[in-house]
Structure formats: structure tokens, C-alpha cells
Design an enzyme around this catalytic site. Structure first.
Site, PDB file in Angstrom:
ATOM      1  N   ARG A  59     -23.123  32.796  14.190  1.00 33.61           N
ATOM      2  CA  ARG A  59     -23.057  32.442  12.759  1.00 33.61           C
ATOM      3  C   ARG A  59     -21.639  32.636  12.219  1.00 33.61           C
ATOM      4  O   ARG A  59     -21.230  31.984  11.261  1.00 33.61           O
ATOM      5  CB  ARG A  59     -24.076  33.256  11.945  1.00 33.61           C
ATOM      6  CG  ARG A  59     -23.961  33.011  10.430  1.00 33.61           C
ATOM      7  CD  ARG A  59     -25.229  33.319   9.646  1.00 33.61           C
ATOM      8  NE  ARG A  59     -25.820  34.589   9.965  1.00 33.61           N
ATOM      9  CZ  ARG A  59     -25.337  35.781   9.603  1.00 33.61           C
ATOM     10  NH1 ARG A  59     -24.225  35.857   8.901  1.00 33.61           N
ATOM     11  NH2 ARG A  59     -25.969  36.877   9.940  1.00 33.61           N
ATOM     12  N   TYR A 112     -24.551  10.893  -3.797  1.00 34.12           N
ATOM     13  CA  TYR A 112     -25.781  11.051  -3.044  1.00 34.12           C
ATOM     14  C   TYR A 112     -26.785  11.825  -3.916  1.00 34.12           C
ATOM     15  O   TYR A 112     -26.430  12.861  -4.500  1.00 34.12           O
ATOM     16  CB  TYR A 112     -25.479  11.784  -1.736  1.00 34.12           C
ATOM     17  CG  TYR A 112     -26.707  12.052  -0.908  1.00 34.12           C
ATOM     18  CD1 TYR A 112     -27.592  11.035  -0.579  1.00 34.12           C
ATOM     19  CD2 TYR A 112     -26.993  13.332  -0.453  1.00 34.12           C
ATOM     20  CE1 TYR A 112     -28.726  11.274   0.167  1.00 34.12           C
ATOM     21  CE2 TYR A 112     -28.124  13.584   0.312  1.00 34.12           C
ATOM     22  CZ  TYR A 112     -28.982  12.553   0.611  1.00 34.12           C
ATOM     23  OH  TYR A 112     -30.109  12.791   1.351  1.00 34.12           O
ATOM     24  N   ASP A 184     -15.868  14.169  -1.326  1.00 33.25           N
ATOM     25  CA  ASP A 184     -16.817  13.889  -0.251  1.00 33.25           C
ATOM     26  C   ASP A 184     -16.328  12.604   0.412  1.00 33.25           C
ATOM     27  O   ASP A 184     -16.422  11.523  -0.163  1.00 33.25           O
ATOM     28  CB  ASP A 184     -18.229  13.727  -0.839  1.00 33.25           C
ATOM     29  CG  ASP A 184     -19.280  13.444   0.233  1.00 33.25           C
ATOM     30  OD1 ASP A 184     -18.908  12.925   1.300  1.00 33.25           O
ATOM     31  OD2 ASP A 184     -20.468  13.728  -0.020  1.00 33.25           O
ATOM     32  N   LYS A 209     -23.157  11.198   9.495  1.00 34.02           N
ATOM     33  CA  LYS A 209     -22.838   9.770   9.318  1.00 34.02           C
ATOM     34  C   LYS A 209     -21.737   9.322  10.288  1.00 34.02           C
ATOM     35  O   LYS A 209     -21.894   9.472  11.479  1.00 34.02           O
ATOM     36  CB  LYS A 209     -22.458   9.516   7.860  1.00 34.02           C
ATOM     37  CG  LYS A 209     -23.309  10.281   6.843  1.00 34.02           C
ATOM     38  CD  LYS A 209     -24.772   9.949   6.899  1.00 34.02           C
ATOM     39  CE  LYS A 209     -25.536  10.764   5.876  1.00 34.02           C
ATOM     40  NZ  LYS A 209     -26.955  10.816   6.126  1.00 34.02           N
TER      41      LYS A 209
HETATM   42  N1  LCS Z   1     -22.759  13.133   1.107  1.00 38.50           N
HETATM   43  C1  LCS Z   1     -23.024  11.823   1.208  1.00 38.50           C
HETATM   44  C2  LCS Z   1     -22.047  10.829   0.667  1.00 38.50           C
HETATM   45  C3  LCS Z   1     -24.230  11.408   1.785  1.00 38.50           C
HETATM   46  O1  LCS Z   1     -24.465  10.093   1.855  1.00 38.50           O
HETATM   47  C4  LCS Z   1     -25.149  12.376   2.258  1.00 38.50           C
HETATM   48  C5  LCS Z   1     -26.443  11.992   2.869  1.00 38.50           C
HETATM   49  C6  LCS Z   1     -24.825  13.729   2.118  1.00 38.50           C
HETATM   50  C7  LCS Z   1     -23.631  14.068   1.549  1.00 38.50           C
HETATM   51  C8  LCS Z   1     -25.755  14.805   2.606  1.00 38.50           C
HETATM   52  O2  LCS Z   1     -25.649  14.912   3.977  1.00 38.50           O
HETATM   53  P1  LCS Z   1     -26.821  15.465   4.942  1.00 38.50           P
HETATM   54  O3  LCS Z   1     -27.217  16.792   4.397  1.00 38.50           O
HETATM   55  O4  LCS Z   1     -27.917  14.472   4.912  1.00 38.50           O
HETATM   56  O5  LCS Z   1     -26.121  15.562   6.265  1.00 38.50           O
HETATM   57  N2  LCS Z   1     -26.790  10.654   2.681  1.00 38.50           N
HETATM   58  C9  LCS Z   1     -27.898  10.087   3.084  1.00 38.50           C
HETATM   59  C10 LCS Z   1     -28.241   8.750   2.760  1.00 38.50           C
HETATM   60  O6  LCS Z   1     -27.600   8.003   2.051  1.00 38.50           O
HETATM   61  N3  LCS Z   1     -29.357   8.457   3.358  1.00 38.50           N
HETATM   62  O7  LCS Z   1     -29.921   9.531   4.016  1.00 38.50           O
HETATM   63  C11 LCS Z   1     -29.007  10.653   3.873  1.00 38.50           C
END
Ligand code: LCS
Length: 395
Positions: A59, A112, A184, A209
Site C-alpha cells: 500500500r 464525468y 483530468d 481508458k
Molecule cells: N475521469 C474521466 C474523464 C472519466 O471518463 C472517468 C470514467 C473517470 C475519471 C473515472 O475513472 P474510473 O474510476 O472509472 O477509472 N469514465 C467512464 C465513462 O465515461 N464510462 O465509464 C467510465
């Protein structure tokens, strides 16, 4: 470790973060261990005091995770990085590390969904207030900043409106108020946009992503620009506990090797598909930063090296027609998430942005008919043929 400073970005993708390991492997081994043996009680105590260098507990630090973190810090042009269990773990760690009760955040209206709800429903319980504005209009950021604003938070391009924020202008406005700009950078990746060069103080990603790129990992990353910020984030992440694990770090690090060529193909394909959609008689509007019709086109040219793989569009027939397209695609997969090698299609109002509520969606311009496409690296003609046959099913 290879001295990467003079290498081009695509060479860095292949070589960064790689150290020397026992037996000379070319890629970092997966140190799938929760804890590390001390040489002696004194050694353990000195590691805990920070007097000796080494590993204690995964951790806190782990060589496989560290290799991936070093790679991304280098690719983003930052100081150090912190691997997190998800993009949301990265975002919640950043807010927790940087904010205290009584502080204020200015955030894009189009982000998001769970990022918006984290600020609106969770952080508000701790007396942290947020104002949501259209950050594509720099003036709105200026107007929203208050004496207690500590963070200006933007996604550019933003999910799902693909809106572009002038990062350099947002950084200047934040800094004039002694606030920090957090970006972001998920939709662009460092292959296309490096927000530190534009004045950002913290950069973060959902590595689920483009960074990983293969739809098989949920992970996040925070990149800091100096040691003080890094130590603050590390302490907070260690206490909140949302760290990435060694196996997922290994997969992300593997994905990074092809980041540059993947992003190139995402951009080429998305441009062709955006142009196809824009000319299609059944399409009402298309948002893609590479189209001259995009309101952020000129700002985009200034701050990113390619227009990315994300497109939003609406059909003349609204939600019903969008639903028909989503139910009839064959190559494109009907699924949330984005940034993988396969093309994904989804409906933000009923899926990724459902949690933010109808009012916030309306205010951010997320219409009921908006369909979002994450363009993959298949042959563009195959993607277009698939969309064409699905569009032909709409009335
Ligand atoms: N930031 C952006 C721009 C995102 O599109 C997402 C997730 C996150 C943060 C959060 O990331 P995660 O915790 O899922 O790794 N976006 C998603 C979307 O547009 N569809 O499913 C997840």
C-alpha cells in the site's frame, strides 16, 4: 535506468520507468507481494523512519507499481506519480489532499458524472462548496472564483460534451487567486496534451481508458509537479488506501508502450468518422475537436497535438433514433468506458451521466439524444460501414 531525457515521446513510451532487475528481464517483474522482509529489526525501524531506502508494504510502495508511476510521471513531464485503484480513487485522493472545510471548488459543468456527484453530494457534507460553470467560456471561470476557491478543476476535452477549456487561461485565473489548477487529462493522454506545460498544478487520469488502452484494467493516476505536493498526496493515498495493485500496474505499463501509436490511430479514425457523421443527413450535430464547427477548435489547436478519439453526436430523431443506432451496431460495442482499442458506443443521459440528475445534465448541454462514441483502432472503413448500416435502420 536508461537516460530518457533526449528521447522522443514514442521512444519514452517504450522505455520509461524500466530499471535493472535481478536476472535482467526486459520488462519489470510483477512483485505480487503484499509485504517485504526486513534484514533486521533495526532495518525495519529505519525504513519506517525514512532513514533507509526500500520497500515495506505494497500500500506504501511496490517496485512494479513504482516502475509504472515513474513511466507516467516522465510521459506527463511531471515530478512523480501515484498509482490509484481507479480514476475515482485518484480524484477523491486529490480533493481530500488539497481541500479543507470552508474551501471552494470551481468545476466544469461537463465532467464525468461521478466527479460532479462527488463534489455535490459527498464533499459538500464536509463543508466544501462547488460551483459548476461552462469552462469553455473562460469568463465563467473568472466570475465563479471566490476568495476561498482552492481548486479549479477541468477535463479537456470534457466527458461527454467534448468541450475544450483553455488550460493556460484557466491556470492563470486559478493562480491569480492562489488556487490550484487540476486537470483530468483522461481524454487526451500525454501523447496529445501535457497540461503541466500549460500551467496545471496536478494532472490526473482514469488509466482505465487510453493509458492502459485495452479495456482490461480499472485504475487511476495522479501526477504532481513537485515533491511537497507528492508527499502530501502519498500520505493521503496511503491513509485513504485506494492504491493500484501490482498486476494492474504491470498491465498498464505494458499498455503504455503502444500509447503513442494507438493515439495516432484513434485520432486518424475519429477525424474520418466525425467528418462522415457531420455530413450525414440523419445527424443533427457532431462534437469533435478536429471539426472546424467545434467552438473550441482554435483553443484545441493551441494546446493539444491531436484531436483524440472521442466524439459526441445527436441524431435528428433524438433519443429514439440514437437507441436504434445503439441497438443495431455490430462492430461497435454497446458499452460504457472509453479509450480502448475497440470502438464503444453509449448513451450518457441513461448511463455514464445518469447519476448527476436531469437538471445538471440540462445545464451542461447533455441532451437526452446525445450519443457518445469512443473510436477504436479498427479500420475506419469498417467502423463507418457499421455506423452506416445502423443509421439506415432509423426512420
Ligand atoms: N475521469 C474521466 C474523464 C472519466 O471518463 C472517468 C470514467 C473517470 C475519471 C473515472 O475513472 P474510473 O474510476 O472509472 O477509472 N469514465 C467512464 C465513462 O465515461 N464510462 O465509464 C467510465
Amino acid at each position: 535506468m536508461l537516460q530518457n531525457k533526449n528521447l522522443h515521446f514514442d521512444s519514452k513510451c517504450v522505455h520509461s520507468g524500466i530499471s535493472e532487475y535481478e536476472f535482467g528481464p526486459v520488462v519489470p517483474p510483477i512483485y505480487q507481494t503484499s509485504t517485504f522482509k526486513f534484514e533486521s529489526a533495526e532495518h525495519g525501524a529505519s525504513l519506517f523512519k525514512g532513514e533507509a531506502e526500500g520497500y515495506i508494504y505494497t500500500r506504501m510502495k511496490n517496485p512494479t507499481i513504482e516502475a509504472m508511476e515513474n513511466s507516467i510521471a516522465e510521459l506527463e513531464g511531471g515530478h512523480k506519480a501515484l498509482g490509484c485503484a481507479s480514476g475515482m480513487a485518484a480524484i477523491s485522493t486529490v480533493f481530500t489532499a488539497l481541500l479543507k472545510a470552508g474551501d471552494h471548488v470551481v468545476c466544469s459543468k461537463s465532467v464525468y458524472g461521478p466527479t460532479l456527484t462527488l463534489l455535490q453530494s459527498v464533499l459538500s457534507k464536509f463543508n466544501i462548496e462547488s460551483t459548476f460553470v461552462d469552462t469553455e467560456a473562460t469568463e465563467q471561470i473568472k466570475q465563479a472564483i471566490k476568495p476561498n476557491t482552492r481548486i479549479v478543476y477541468v477535463e479537456s476535452p470534457a466527458n461527454p460534451m467534448i468541450s475544450i477549456t483553455d488550460i493556460d487561461a484557466a491556470a492563470k485565473l486559478a493562480h491569480n487567486n492562489k488556487a490550484l489548477l487540476v486537470v483530468d487529462n483522461t481524454f487526451m493522454s500525454p501523447a496529445l496534451q501535457q497540461p503541466f506545460k500549460l500551467g496545471a498544478d496536478v494532472v490526473l487520469h482514469s488509466m482505465t481508458k487510453f493509458l492502459n488502452g485495452h479495456a482490461d484494467v480499472v485504475a487511476g493516476i495522479i501526477i504532481t509537479k513537485d515533491e511537497e505536493m507528492y508527499l502530501n498526496m502519498r500520505k493521503t493515498l496511503n491513509q485513504l488506501g485506494g492504491v493500484i495493485d501490482p498486476f494492474n500496474s504491470f498491465l498498464v505499463h505494458r499498455g503504455l508502450k503502444t500509447l503513442s501509436i494507438r493515439m495516432q490511430r484513434h485520432c486518424e479514425n475519429a477525424m474520418l468518422i466525425a467528418e462522415y457523421l457531420e455530413k450525414h443527413p440523419k445527424i443533427k450535430w457532431v462534437r469533435y475537436p478536429g471539426l472546424k464547427s467545434h467552438p473550441g477548435y482554435n483553443v484545441g489547436l493551441k494546446q493539444h497535438a491531436g484531436h483524440g478519439g472521442m466524439i459526441s453526436f445527436e441524431l435528428n430523431g433524438g433519443f429514439k433514433a440514437g437507441e436504434t443506432v445503439m441497438n443495431n451496431v455490430k462492430l461497435c460495442q454497446l458499452a460504457v468506458s472509453l479509450g480502448g482499442v475497440e470502438t464503444l458506443i453509449q448513451h450518457p443521459a441513461s448511463m455514464t451521466h445518469l447519476s448527476m440528475g436531469a437538471e445538471a445534465r440540462k445545464s451542461a448541454g447533455i441532451t437526452e439524444g446525445l450519443v457518445r462514441l469512443s473510436v477504436g483502432i479498427e479500420n475506419a472503413n469498417d467502423i463507418i460501414s457499421d455506423l452506416e448500416q445502423a443509421l439506415s435502420k432509423t426512420s
